[in-house]
Design an enzyme around this catalytic site. Structure first.
Site, short mmCIF file in Angstrom:
data_model
loop_
_atom_site.label_atom_id
_atom_site.label_comp_id
_atom_site.label_asym_id
_atom_site.label_seq_id
_atom_site.Cartn_x
_atom_site.Cartn_y
_atom_site.Cartn_z
N LEU A 104 16.81 2.15 5.29
CA LEU A 104 16.13 3.32 4.74
C LEU A 104 15.08 3.83 5.73
CD1 LEU A 104 15.63 5.22 2.29
CD2 LEU A 104 13.94 3.56 1.48
N GLY A 162 8.34 6.05 7.26
CA GLY A 162 8.23 4.74 6.62
C GLY A 162 7.82 4.89 5.17
N ILE A 190 14.78 -2.92 10.30
CA ILE A 190 15.78 -3.27 9.31
C ILE A 190 16.05 -4.78 9.34
CG2 ILE A 190 18.11 -2.79 8.44
CD1 ILE A 190 16.02 -0.41 8.41
N GLN A 230 -19.66 -28.03 -1.96
CA GLN A 230 -19.51 -26.96 -2.94
C GLN A 230 -18.84 -25.72 -2.34
OE1 GLN A 230 -23.50 -26.48 -4.36
NE2 GLN A 230 -23.39 -28.28 -5.68
N LEU A 243 -8.91 -25.52 6.95
CA LEU A 243 -8.27 -26.39 7.93
C LEU A 243 -8.99 -26.40 9.28
CD1 LEU A 243 -5.95 -26.42 5.80
CD2 LEU A 243 -4.36 -26.47 7.71
N GLU A 261 8.15 -2.71 1.87
CA GLU A 261 8.47 -2.43 0.45
C GLU A 261 7.34 -1.67 -0.23
OE1 GLU A 261 11.19 -3.23 -1.29
OE2 GLU A 261 12.23 -4.61 0.04
N GLY A 262 6.73 -0.72 0.50
CA GLY A 262 5.58 0.02 0.00
C GLY A 262 4.32 -0.74 0.39
N THR A 263 3.47 -0.09 1.21
CA THR A 263 2.26 -0.80 1.66
C THR A 263 1.33 -1.02 0.46
OG1 THR A 263 0.96 1.19 2.10
CG2 THR A 263 2.42 0.43 3.89
N HIS A 264 0.34 -1.88 0.69
CA HIS A 264 -0.68 -2.16 -0.35
C HIS A 264 -1.30 -0.84 -0.84
CE1 HIS A 264 -3.82 -4.69 -2.19
NE2 HIS A 264 -4.67 -3.75 -1.82
C1 LIG Z 1 9.26 -7.23 9.10
C2 LIG Z 1 9.65 -5.94 8.43
C3 LIG Z 1 10.89 -5.84 7.80
C4 LIG Z 1 11.28 -4.63 7.21
N1 LIG Z 1 12.54 -4.54 6.65
C5 LIG Z 1 12.99 -3.31 6.21
C6 LIG Z 1 14.35 -3.17 5.76
O1 LIG Z 1 15.11 -4.15 5.66
N2 LIG Z 1 14.77 -1.92 5.43
C7 LIG Z 1 13.97 -0.81 5.50
O2 LIG Z 1 14.44 0.28 5.21
N3 LIG Z 1 12.67 -0.93 5.93
C8 LIG Z 1 12.17 -2.15 6.29
N4 LIG Z 1 10.86 -2.28 6.75
C9 LIG Z 1 10.03 -1.08 6.86
C10 LIG Z 1 8.89 -0.99 5.85
O3 LIG Z 1 9.37 -0.70 4.56
C11 LIG Z 1 7.88 0.06 6.37
O4 LIG Z 1 7.23 -0.52 7.49
C12 LIG Z 1 6.88 0.46 5.32
O5 LIG Z 1 7.49 1.28 4.33
C13 LIG Z 1 5.69 1.25 5.92
O6 LIG Z 1 6.13 2.25 6.76
P1 LIG Z 1 5.50 2.41 8.24
O7 LIG Z 1 5.49 1.07 8.88
O8 LIG Z 1 6.23 3.51 8.91
O9 LIG Z 1 4.00 2.79 8.02
P2 LIG Z 1 3.41 4.30 7.72
O10 LIG Z 1 4.16 4.96 6.61
O11 LIG Z 1 3.32 5.03 9.02
O12 LIG Z 1 1.96 3.92 7.21
C14 LIG Z 1 0.91 3.50 8.12
C15 LIG Z 1 -0.37 3.38 7.33
O13 LIG Z 1 -0.69 4.64 6.72
C16 LIG Z 1 -0.87 4.45 5.32
N5 LIG Z 1 -0.38 5.62 4.59
C17 LIG Z 1 0.82 6.24 4.70
N6 LIG Z 1 0.91 7.27 3.84
C18 LIG Z 1 -0.26 7.27 3.14
C19 LIG Z 1 -0.78 8.08 2.09
N7 LIG Z 1 -0.07 9.08 1.52
N8 LIG Z 1 -2.03 7.83 1.62
C20 LIG Z 1 -2.75 6.80 2.14
N9 LIG Z 1 -2.32 5.99 3.13
C21 LIG Z 1 -1.08 6.23 3.62
C22 LIG Z 1 -0.07 3.21 4.96
O14 LIG Z 1 -0.56 2.60 3.77
C23 LIG Z 1 -0.28 2.35 6.20
O15 LIG Z 1 -1.50 1.65 6.08
C24 LIG Z 1 10.42 -3.51 7.26
C25 LIG Z 1 9.15 -3.64 7.86
C26 LIG Z 1 8.76 -4.83 8.43
C27 LIG Z 1 7.40 -4.95 9.05
#
Ligand SMILES: Cc1cc2nc3c(=O)[nH]c(=O)nc-3n(C[C@H](O)[C@H](O)[C@H](O)COP(=O)(O)OP(=O)(O)OC[C@H]3O[C@@H](n4cnc5c(N)ncnc54)[C@H](O)[C@@H]3O)c2cc1C
Length: 397
Positions: free
Chosen positions: A114, A120, A146, A263, A322, A347-350
């Protein structure tokens, strides 16, 4: 029984090899046949002889796998939630018959394409296209980050057509389809991450998943996988907590006393076990909602966002407990700490899950620049990976 079975598999088969896999940057493919025999692939599907487990049992699989390694849990999440689920939910009878049994045993591996280099969080902007040529489809474009890309026998690829985004099955070896691994990763090193390329890539007319009608279908897949991640994050946190607890009871400083007597150290352990317990209870409730058909995408966002954050904080605290041993792979903590950075982002950032929740409680989508956010519901531009999930549930597209 499910939890104990997977826990035993992780303790006996995964833990002895996982640090070496992480150092070498290799996926432990030797574990795949046994994971197939244990029915860890497609465990929630009740078809083709698969067990059709409920949400809680499925979640416990993910929790236990991620106690071992986030990369291993990623492998199973992708195979189950992002490949077998869409083939089963949106595929033709022929596609299901061809792929589900082989993916279930691990004889075939799948990946899910995707994300693109420029899209992303916002996959709605994707540039990969599929156009009709005679009876075939021709794909052009690229996918990045991917999981299992170079390992996969079949890729579920999302592409833009004249009538919206559709899912396609692209088989390994198809002319015009290339895959290369991404190197230099310091996170999820026991998982393969790849780039996919499509250059005049011709696939048969029946390679489209006929039940897909738009981007919302891709987001339905992500919702499955994210549910598992909510459980998996707690598994990672549990492993860090237990490692820190055992270490603190054995590590002696100051007058022959273990560091667990202080503590400040106890407070860290108490924070971890409190947040883990709350995360487990949240997961249990999500599982019950899932089983009763009441689980909404923003519920899953709450679980993924909270529990992966808990895992990230627990990894940091455990590493502190540790001391210097927290930075070497004689202990699993530094590996979990590095891994969780990927899980926090994929899978959608925090933050994106925060925006899904923000929309769910205010009714105002805040994914775009402020002036767009003020627009009335329903007039938003192309859906993002995040808001389309909520939109799919609320009917906003
Ligand atoms: C190890 C790994 C495996 C993965 N595997 C897959 C896979 O199998 N298939 C697949 O399709 N994808 C995969 N991904 C991709 C992953 O889903 C994307 O990295 C993720 O969706 C974020 O996209 P980006 O890295 O382009 O970050 P960006 O979208 O460029 O975001 C960068 C920063 O900007 C912030 N941001 C973006 N938009 C907004 C907004 N509207 N408001 C506020 N903040 C925002 C984000 O929170 C983030 O902090 C993988 C990623 C990793 C690291």
């Amino acid at each position: 029984m499910v939890r104990d079975t997977v826990r035993a598999f992780v303790d006996e088969k995964v833990k002895p090899i996982i640090e070496e896999c992480h150092r070498a940057g290799r996926t432990p493919l030797e574990l795949v046949p046994e994971m197939g025999r244990l029915n860890l692939f497609g465990a929630s599907i009740a078809d083709y002889g698969l067990p059709g487990l409920g949400g809680v049992a499925y979640g416990l699989i993910m929790q236990e796998l991620e106690r071992g390694d986030s990369g291993l849990r990623s492998f199973v999440s992708v195979q189950s939630g992002l490949v077998m689920y869409p083939i089963h939910a949106f595929g033709s009878r022929e596609q299901k018959d061809r792929w589900i049994p082989r993916l279930a045993t691990g004889e075939a591996i799948g990946c899910f394409g995707l994300t693109e280099p420029d899209f992303g969080s916002n996959p709605g902007g994707m540039r990969t296209t599929a156009r009709r040529q005679g009876g075939d489809w021709v794909l052009d474009g690229s996918k990045q980050w991917i999981t299992n890309g170079t390992l996969a026998d079949v890729a579920v690829v999302w592409a833009r057509t004249d009538s919206g985004v559709r899912g396609f099955l692209v088989e390994k070896g198809t002319p015009g389809f290339t895959s290369t691994d991404q190197h230099g990763k310091f996170s999820l090193r026991a998982s393969t991450t790849s780039e996919l390329g499509f250059h005049d890539c011709r696939i048969p007319g029946d390679a489209m998943l006929p039940g897909t009608t738009g981007l919302k279908n891709a987001l339905m897949c992500l919702n499955q996988a994210r549910y598992g991640i909510a459980w998996g994050g707690i598994g990672s946190a549990m492993e860090c907590y237990h490692t820190a607890l055992e270490y603190a009871k054995q590590r002696v400083q100051w007058n022959g006393q273990p560091i667990a007597c202080h503590q400040l150290v106890q407070e860290k352990l108490v924070w971890m076990v409190s947040e883990i317990t709350k995360g487990q209870l949240l997961n249990l409730q999500l599982g019950r909602l899932k089983d009763s058909g009441r689980l909404a995408p923003h519920h899953v966002s709450l679980g993924k966002r909270n529990n992966v954050w808990v895992a990230r904080e627990c990894a940091k605290l455990a590493r502190e407990v540790l001391g210097a041993n927290g930075i070497v792979d004689d202990f699993p903590v530094i590996r979990h700490m590095l891994n969780i950075e990927s899980v926090y982002t994929y899978e959608g950032t925090h933050d994106i899950h925060g925006l899904i929740l923000g929309e769910a409680i205010t009714g105002i989508p805040a994914f775009n620049a402020p002036q767009a956010a003020a627009a009335p519901r329903g007039s938003a531009p192309a859906p993002t990976q995040a808001n389309a999930a909520a939109a799919a549930a609320s009917g906003v597209r």
